[in-house]
Scaffold this motif. Structure first.
Motif: not given
Length: 151
Positions: A147-151
């Motif tokens: 899962t791509q984690i947006d920072l």
């Protein structure tokens, strides 16, 4: 990016929903991988093929694996690997019911026969169709999801 191990239930769910994957087999230490169309039902992946390297190698070494992947939005993905055993489903009394079951599941999907039947070289005509159905009986299944984690 966060990567996690998928549960057994999630892996089976993905196999039930998927119909396109990559089948890997091995002969004399040489791996071979091909795209396949399949249906999954009750721990068995059913597929269809014409004779060729894949079938010859699976007859020699029935230990195979089927990989299915799914890409999602924003770089997320899931991948499942089914480890199993190849079983040809010949047109005889022993395998008749399971062969019909495989066909009945596959034929519900559009173009199920294309990957397994189209060859770059012409198949010589014969009195009997050379196509075959086969099953991959599941020994194990594993999967990972990212899962791509947006920072």
């Amino acid at each position: 990016m966060a990567i996690r191990t998928m549960t057994h239930h999630e892996c089976v769910e993905m196999l039930n929903a998927g119909h396109y994957g990559h089948l890997a087999c091995c002969n004399e230490g040489q791996p071979y991988i091909v795209p396949v169309y399949f249906v999954f039902d009750a721990r068995v992946a059913y597929s269809f093929s014409m004779p060729g390297r894949k079938v010859e190698w699976m007859r020699e070494n029935p230990r195979v694996c089927l990989q299915v992947e799914e890409r999602q939005l924003k770089g997320s993905w899931r991948s499942v690997i089914l480890d199993g055993k190849f079983q040809e489903l010949p047109d005889n009394d022993t395998w008749h019911e399971e062969r019909l079951h495989a066909w009945s599941l596959l034929q519900k999907h559009r173009d199920w026969w294309e990957i397994g039947s189209l060859k770059p070289d012409a198949v010589p005509p014969s009195h009997a169709s050379p196509h075959l159905f086969y099953a991959i009986y599941m020994n194990d299944v594993t999967g990972r999801a990212a899962t791509q984690i947006d920072l």
